[in-house]
Motif scaffolding. Structure first.
Motif, short mmCIF file in Angstrom:
data_model
loop_
_atom_site.label_atom_id
_atom_site.label_comp_id
_atom_site.label_asym_id
_atom_site.label_seq_id
_atom_site.Cartn_x
_atom_site.Cartn_y
_atom_site.Cartn_z
N GLY A 59 0.82 -1.21 0.00
CA GLY A 59 0.00 0.00 0.00
C GLY A 59 0.85 1.25 0.00
O GLY A 59 0.58 2.21 -0.73
N VAL B 218 3.96 1.61 -1.09
CA VAL B 218 4.63 1.78 -2.39
C VAL B 218 3.66 2.34 -3.41
O VAL B 218 3.99 3.27 -4.17
CB VAL B 218 5.22 0.44 -2.87
N LEU B 219 2.45 1.79 -3.43
CA LEU B 219 1.47 2.25 -4.42
C LEU B 219 1.12 3.72 -4.20
O LEU B 219 1.09 4.52 -5.15
CB LEU B 219 0.21 1.38 -4.32
N GLU C 270 3.95 5.81 -5.38
CA GLU C 270 4.06 5.89 -6.84
C GLU C 270 2.98 6.79 -7.42
O GLU C 270 3.18 7.43 -8.44
CB GLU C 270 3.93 4.48 -7.44
N MET C 271 1.81 6.80 -6.77
CA MET C 271 0.69 7.53 -7.36
C MET C 271 0.65 8.99 -6.95
O MET C 271 -0.02 9.79 -7.60
CB MET C 271 -0.62 6.85 -6.99
#
Lengths: 312, 401
Positions: free
Chosen positions: A105, A107-108, A111-112
């Protein structure tokens, strides 16, 4: 060892050393309590904690990050406990579920979201960037007494120094109850020591160390700082006090040797670019652990110690 | 876009990757179940992190021999070698020193990872290394994947699945009942080695898709999710395979449907969502089921105690009990029993009296151990036995208002 050293190497060296010390202290107790992997889990969940704190406050304020990471650590510990109780799942597996999911979660989210303005990116989060923490304002050793130059010190240094100091005080003040709760939880409870709160306090201390070390070494290599020096120290002695002292020695040795090898090793070998200091610190700490596993006086497991003394 | 991805309309490569991820997920879920049942789940975390130095060394060696450092098969071979070394290190440390397996796992995963990072920074300084893109192995990157790479993953996933199917019987037995497996003449160590080897294979195949940091999730989460649904190990293997396959397939499809969505974290989050659903709604072990059980138990206790109170001719004051009784038409809102309530109360009283008598009789010792204040005695004893108890008790008492 001139001005270049003060500008480029002094601060990273100090930060690396302090981070290693701050992690080794709680690491000793986690190791003895067979909770070494709690350090693993905490260092992973620090990432989502920091990212969420950043998204809420939209700044890299150290207190917000500390709070976020601390909260994430507590959430993770509660989830692990809850899952292993509710589903009657082995704690190791519950831990594997929680920290991988939270890390994914984090990392996502990272990235976003747009974090290009601050130095918060995935690679940084994985293995830190010790080399970038340079002291630009310094001109030489004299800068150590120059208040203007001192004001330009990277804030990470003050943060890790404070964290290391806090953890040292925590360990020193709670030494006796910590030692008792570590070796004989039932006896400690009978003595009126709040072992659950103490365990949680240890988790929080480890989380603080992990956050403060995050800038320097990222969230994976910090695991080496938690586990390797205390594990190597355990090969050297049976006494807790001596073990902690050995672990601090190993922590400082890994940090200094790792940093020097990473910065100057390639030059000695004829190259001209440094390699990752954080990675090298972990490698050196692993080498120390390997050596103590092979030659440490107390390397054998307790059972074989008893057996061998019975034979003689 | 997501719909197209889920129905294989995003092109040949994306389809191959989604299929490969699904195959990978199925074999990871099934393999993970064996690891989980043998309580070795986190060993795979050490294995997966230990792949990194192998990837770096393989790249350097391939470049040194004048080849293309990015050859996936070569990189995977290197990663397998160093992961094997990591596994040996974990086993050696936990067997030969006083350190526990947990410390060994943590030390190996972080030290190998650190050494791998050192090698990655070495590669970045090489002329051919700047575009190496080895960082993609950390968190998985399927964007811009070569056709040959996608093929390697699809074939690898299928091969791992075939091995799981081939070895399912000995591994199930060893996981479910190690003692029996040994008695059957099986070599437990060899089966464990095969299981770890399979986990290693899944890790290697998953490197490109899920990445080495999160591949362990695909081995653990589906197995733990499946545990909530069943107590039978053979069903658990199948269910974990289904969960893993779904995670791989849906995660890869979502990742393909939008740029800049990393594949690994998405696959893991889909798996985590499936886990969350299992935790909540699984019958038996799920939270919801436990909640329903708890509410039902509470209701039964209150009904029974309310009826016994009515049997004493006393009115009901407790709110919840009163609500239950009035809703069932057994009591009036003022807490006094109705006609039906008196009849039910008499039955409850009779039941308690029969239980009390049964407990005094040695012949019913086993049955009376089942007494919990809720179970009607008719579910435990036969009609004949109850008739015999009734003969000792005399005629039933009426409950009067």
């Amino acid at each position: 060892m001139g001005a270049d050293f003060v500008v480029l190497s002094l601060v990273p060296l100090l930060i690396g050393t302090l981070a290693a010390v701050a992690c080794a202290l709680p690491g000793n107790f986690l190791l003895l309590r067979r909770q070494a992997l709690i350090g693993d889990a905490i260092s992973h969940v620090v990432l989502p904690g920091i990212v969420v704190a950043f998204l809420i406050t939209s700044s890299v304020n150290s207190w917000a990050m500390l709070l976020g990471a601390g909260a994430a650590a507590i959430v993770a510990v509660a989830l692990i406990e809850g899952i292993s109780r509710l589903g009657r799942i082995e704690p190791g597996a519950a831990m594997g579920v929680v920290f991988t999911a939270m890390f994914a979660g984090g990392v996502l989210l990272l990235e976003m979201s747009d974090t290009s303005a601050v130095h918060l990116d995935v690679e940084h989060a994985l293995y830190g960037n010790l080399e970038s923490l340079i002291w630009i304002e310094a001109t030489g050793w004299a800068s150590l007494t120059d208040p203007e130059a001192l004001a330009g010190l990277p804030p990470e240094l003050a943060r890790i120094a404070l964290a290391a100091l806090g953890i040292a005080i925590f360990t020193w003040v709670l030494w006796r109850p910590l030692a008792m709760a570590t070796f004989d939880e039932g006896f400690a409870q009978a003595q009126g020591i709040p072992t659950v709160a103490l365990g949680l306090g240890l988790v929080i201390a480890a989380a603080v160390a992990a956050v403060a070390a995050f800038d320097a070494v990222g969230s994976i290599i910090v695991i080496a700082m938690f586990i390797c020096p205390p594990a190597a120290a355990r090969m050297m002695t049976d006494r807790l006090g001596h073990q902690v002292a050995w672990s601090l020695g190993f922590a400082v040795l890994s940090a200094v040797m790792g940093y020097v090898l990473a910065g100057y090793g390639p030059i000695w070998l004829g190259g001209n670019d440094a390699v990752s200091a954080a990675g090298m610190i972990a490698t050196v700490s692993g080498a120390i652990l390997g050596l103590t596993c092979l030659y440490g006086p107390k390397r054998r497991s307790d059972v074989s110690n008893i057996n061998s003394s019975a034979k003689h | 876009m997501l719909f197209e991805a889920l129905t294989f309309q995003l092109g040949y490569n994306a389809t191959l990757v989604a299929l490969g991820a699904a195959l990978l997920g199925i074999s990871a879920g099934a393999t993970g179940t064996f690891l989980f049942l043998r309580k070795r789940a986190l060993v795979s975390d050490a294995i997966s992190h230990a792949t990194l130095p192998g990837i770096g060394l393989a790249f350097i060696v391939m470049v040194a021999f004048g080849g293309d450092g990015r050859n996936l098969a070569g990189l995977l071979l290197g990663s397998a070698l160093s992961a094997g070394l990591g596994l040996l290190a974990v086993q050696w440390i936990s067997a030969r020193t006083r350190l526990g397996e947990d410390a060994a796992i943590g030390a190996v995963l972080s030290v190998f990872f650190g050494a791998g990072i050192v090698l990655l920074t070495v590669i970045q300084t090489m002329d051919s290394g700047r575009q190496a893109g080895l960082e993609g192995f950390l968190l998985g990157a399927t964007a811009g994947m070569l056709l040959s790479d996608a093929l390697v993953i699809a074939i690898g996933g299928a091969a791992a699945l075939a091995l799981v199917v081939l070895f399912r019987r000995p591994m199930t037995l060893a996981a479910f009942d190690p003692g029996y497996a040994v008695a059957q003449g099986m070599n437990l160590q060899r089966i464990d080695l095969a299981t770890m080897g399979l986990a290693l294979g899944v890790t290697i195949i998953g490197l490109k898709v899920v990445g080495l940091i999160l591949i362990v999730a695909l081995l653990i989460i589906p197995a733990v999710s499946a545990r909530f649904w069943t107590d039978r190990s053979d069903r658990m293997v199948v269910l974990a395979g289904v969960f893993g396959g779904l995670s791989g397939y849906v995660g890869a499809a979502i990742s393909a449907s939008a740029p800049a969505l990393p594949t690994g974290p998405l696959i893991v989050l889909v798996a985590a969502a499936l886990f969350g659903a299992s935790l909540l709604i699984a019958p038996g072990r799920g939270v919801l089921a436990a909640l329903i059980r708890h509410v039902g138990y509470r209701r039964q206790v209150h009904l029974r105690q309310g009826l016994l109170t009515l049997a004493q001719g006393l009115p009901i004051y407790e709110n919840y009990t009163l609500r239950l009784l009035t809703r069932a038409g057994l009591a009036r809102p003022d807490g006094v029993a109705t006609e039906a309530g008196r009849a039910e109360a008499a039955k409850a009283l009779r039941d308690e009296a029969r239980w009390a008598m049964a407990r005094q009789l040695q012949a019913h010792e086993a049955a009376s151990a089942l007494y919990d204040g809720l179970r009607p005695i008719a579910t435990v004893l036969t009609a004949d036995e109850i008739a015999e108890i009734d003969a000792r008790l005399g005629p039933p008492k009426q409950v009067t208002a």
